[in-house]
Motif scaffolding. Structure first.
Motif, PDB file in Angstrom:
ATOM      1  N   LEU A 101      57.335  36.907  31.886  1.00  0.00           N
ATOM      2  CA  LEU A 101      57.519  38.185  32.579  1.00  0.00           C
ATOM      3  C   LEU A 101      56.375  39.125  32.254  1.00  0.00           C
ATOM      4  N   ALA A 102      55.811  39.749  33.287  1.00  0.00           N
ATOM      5  CA  ALA A 102      54.739  40.730  33.067  1.00  0.00           C
ATOM      6  C   ALA A 102      54.926  41.908  34.012  1.00  0.00           C
ATOM      7  N   GLU A 103      54.586  43.078  33.517  1.00  0.00           N
ATOM      8  CA  GLU A 103      54.653  44.310  34.302  1.00  0.00           C
ATOM      9  C   GLU A 103      53.330  44.500  35.045  1.00  0.00           C
ATOM     10  N   PHE A 104      53.409  44.751  36.345  1.00  0.00           N
ATOM     11  CA  PHE A 104      52.216  44.953  37.163  1.00  0.00           C
ATOM     12  C   PHE A 104      52.189  46.343  37.788  1.00  0.00           C
ATOM     13  N   GLY A 105      53.163  47.148  37.510  1.00  0.00           N
ATOM     14  CA  GLY A 105      53.243  48.420  38.229  1.00  0.00           C
ATOM     15  C   GLY A 105      53.255  49.596  37.307  1.00  0.00           C
ATOM     16  N   PRO A 106      53.171  50.785  37.849  1.00  0.00           N
ATOM     17  CA  PRO A 106      53.273  51.116  39.262  1.00  0.00           C
ATOM     18  C   PRO A 106      52.078  50.577  40.066  1.00  0.00           C
ATOM     19  N   LEU A 107      52.345  50.287  41.326  1.00  0.00           N
ATOM     20  CA  LEU A 107      51.308  49.749  42.203  1.00  0.00           C
ATOM     21  C   LEU A 107      50.991  50.736  43.311  1.00  0.00           C
ATOM     22  N   GLU A 108      49.716  50.896  43.565  1.00  0.00           N
ATOM     23  CA  GLU A 108      49.237  51.709  44.678  1.00  0.00           C
ATOM     24  C   GLU A 108      48.702  50.772  45.760  1.00  0.00           C
ATOM     25  N   PRO A 109      48.792  51.159  47.020  1.00  0.00           N
ATOM     26  CA  PRO A 109      48.307  50.298  48.103  1.00  0.00           C
ATOM     27  C   PRO A 109      46.838  49.913  47.932  1.00  0.00           C
ATOM     28  N   GLY A 110      46.561  48.621  48.102  1.00  0.00           N
ATOM     29  CA  GLY A 110      45.193  48.112  48.077  1.00  0.00           C
ATOM     30  C   GLY A 110      44.592  47.889  46.702  1.00  0.00           C
ATOM     31  N   ILE A 111      45.250  48.305  45.648  1.00  0.00           N
ATOM     32  CA  ILE A 111      44.719  48.147  44.290  1.00  0.00           C
ATOM     33  C   ILE A 111      45.165  46.791  43.742  1.00  0.00           C
ATOM     34  N   VAL A 112      44.217  46.026  43.184  1.00  0.00           N
ATOM     35  CA  VAL A 112      44.522  44.714  42.607  1.00  0.00           C
ATOM     36  C   VAL A 112      44.771  44.888  41.111  1.00  0.00           C
ATOM     37  N   VAL A 113      45.896  44.353  40.631  1.00  0.00           N
ATOM     38  CA  VAL A 113      46.217  44.378  39.206  1.00  0.00           C
ATOM     39  C   VAL A 113      46.282  42.933  38.735  1.00  0.00           C
ATOM     40  N   ARG A 114      45.562  42.623  37.638  1.00  0.00           N
ATOM     41  CA  ARG A 114      45.498  41.260  37.121  1.00  0.00           C
ATOM     42  C   ARG A 114      46.110  41.172  35.731  1.00  0.00           C
ATOM     43  N   ARG A 115      46.745  40.028  35.467  1.00  0.00           N
ATOM     44  CA  ARG A 115      47.269  39.724  34.138  1.00  0.00           C
ATOM     45  C   ARG A 115      46.836  38.311  33.787  1.00  0.00           C
ATOM     46  N   PRO A 116      46.331  38.117  32.549  1.00  0.00           N
ATOM     47  CA  PRO A 116      45.916  36.767  32.129  1.00  0.00           C
ATOM     48  C   PRO A 116      47.098  35.801  32.166  1.00  0.00           C
ATOM     49  N   ALA A 117      46.812  34.556  32.528  1.00  0.00           N
ATOM     50  CA  ALA A 117      47.860  33.541  32.606  1.00  0.00           C
ATOM     51  C   ALA A 117      47.384  32.250  31.964  1.00  0.00           C
ATOM     52  N   PHE A 118      48.352  31.454  31.528  1.00  0.00           N
ATOM     53  CA  PHE A 118      48.093  30.153  30.924  1.00  0.00           C
ATOM     54  C   PHE A 118      48.758  29.101  31.796  1.00  0.00           C
ATOM     55  N   VAL A 119      48.012  28.034  32.118  1.00  0.00           N
ATOM     56  CA  VAL A 119      48.569  26.880  32.818  1.00  0.00           C
ATOM     57  C   VAL A 119      48.367  25.683  31.911  1.00  0.00           C
ATOM     58  N   SER A 120      49.442  24.995  31.595  1.00  0.00           N
ATOM     59  CA  SER A 120      49.355  23.838  30.717  1.00  0.00           C
ATOM     60  C   SER A 120      48.354  22.821  31.280  1.00  0.00           C
ATOM     61  N   PRO A 121      47.398  22.352  30.456  1.00  0.00           N
ATOM     62  CA  PRO A 121      46.388  21.404  30.946  1.00  0.00           C
ATOM     63  C   PRO A 121      46.991  20.089  31.439  1.00  0.00           C
ATOM     64  N   SER A 122      48.148  19.727  30.929  1.00  0.00           N
ATOM     65  CA  SER A 122      48.762  18.466  31.354  1.00  0.00           C
ATOM     66  C   SER A 122      49.592  18.636  32.625  1.00  0.00           C
ATOM     67  N   TYR A 123      49.697  19.847  33.098  1.00  0.00           N
ATOM     68  CA  TYR A 123      50.522  20.145  34.261  1.00  0.00           C
ATOM     69  C   TYR A 123      49.612  20.554  35.402  1.00  0.00           C
ATOM     70  N   ARG A 124      49.600  19.813  36.466  1.00  0.00           N
ATOM     71  CA  ARG A 124      48.706  20.130  37.568  1.00  0.00           C
ATOM     72  C   ARG A 124      49.469  20.351  38.871  1.00  0.00           C
ATOM     73  N   PRO A 125      50.264  21.382  38.943  1.00  0.00           N
ATOM     74  CA  PRO A 125      50.937  21.659  40.210  1.00  0.00           C
ATOM     75  C   PRO A 125      49.956  22.319  41.182  1.00  0.00           C
ATOM     76  N   SER A 126      50.296  22.297  42.426  1.00  0.00           N
ATOM     77  CA  SER A 126      49.451  22.989  43.390  1.00  0.00           C
ATOM     78  C   SER A 126      49.869  24.451  43.530  1.00  0.00           C
ATOM     79  N   ALA A 127      51.099  24.763  43.098  1.00  0.00           N
ATOM     80  CA  ALA A 127      51.596  26.140  43.204  1.00  0.00           C
ATOM     81  C   ALA A 127      52.672  26.368  42.159  1.00  0.00           C
ATOM     82  N   VAL A 128      52.909  27.642  41.872  1.00  0.00           N
ATOM     83  CA  VAL A 128      53.959  28.030  40.942  1.00  0.00           C
ATOM     84  C   VAL A 128      54.842  29.065  41.640  1.00  0.00           C
ATOM     85  N   ARG A 129      56.151  28.976  41.424  1.00  0.00           N
ATOM     86  CA  ARG A 129      57.090  29.893  42.057  1.00  0.00           C
ATOM     87  C   ARG A 129      57.322  31.085  41.137  1.00  0.00           C
ATOM     88  N   CYS A 130      57.294  32.277  41.733  1.00  0.00           N
ATOM     89  CA  CYS A 130      57.496  33.513  40.978  1.00  0.00           C
ATOM     90  C   CYS A 130      58.516  34.397  41.684  1.00  0.00           C
TER      91      CYS A 130
END
Length: 156
Positions: A101-130
């Motif tokens: 869980l990560a907080e990304f807000g408050p959000l304003e229109p058009g502003i990009v907010v980024r949070r670092p993420a980790f993907v297990s090297p042994s796991y190669r999905p094409s997408a993740v559900r959030c």
């Protein structure tokens, strides 16, 4: 004369009952129309959010952008896969509570907010559900589900 008065009273009572029934049905119809209108308004206010996963040298980040015009007072992203998590330190696997869980807000229109993420090297999905929990003005809340494409393994 008494019989005429009795008949007029009975007819008046029938008309009063019919009028009360008609008024009740009209009130129920008005309530149903108001509910439909409120649902339509809420549907129009659902925030349009774009979520992407970006790959950098040895790193990943989840980026959230508010595409709609109304700002959000809060926005939280919950990763629904235990092999992908938010982290503050690249490229280590995070540990401890609430790494999904990560907080990304408050959000304003058009502003990009980024949070670092980790993907297990042994796991190669094409997408993740959030699951994205948003809160707007006047306390309106929405929960959206998004699939975020995972780019190829970032170089080290």
């Amino acid at each position: 004369m008494t019989l005429t008065t009795l008949i007029i009273s009975i007819v008046a009572a029938l008309f009063a009952g019919a009028s009360a029934l008609y008024a009740r049905r009209q009130a129920q119809s008005a309530l149903a129309a108001a509910r439909i209108e409120e649902d339509r308004r809420l549907d129009e206010l659902i925030p349009l959010i774009t979520c992407t996963m970006e790959a950098g040298p040895g790193t990943y980040a989840i980026a959230v952008t508010l595409e709609s015009q109304r700002p959000l007072t809060s926005c939280q992203v919950l990763i629904l896969d235990d092999r992908v998590a938010f982290t503050e330190f690249f490229p280590k696997r995070p540990s401890g509570p609430d790494v999904s869980l990560a907080e990304f807000g408050p959000l304003e229109p058009g502003i990009v907010v980024r949070r670092p993420a980790f993907v297990s090297p042994s796991y190669r999905p094409s997408a993740v559900r959030c699951s994205i929990g948003c809160k707007g003005a006047r306390g309106r809340r929405w929960t959206l589900t998004k699939m975020i494409d995972i780019p190829s393994q970032p170089p080290h």
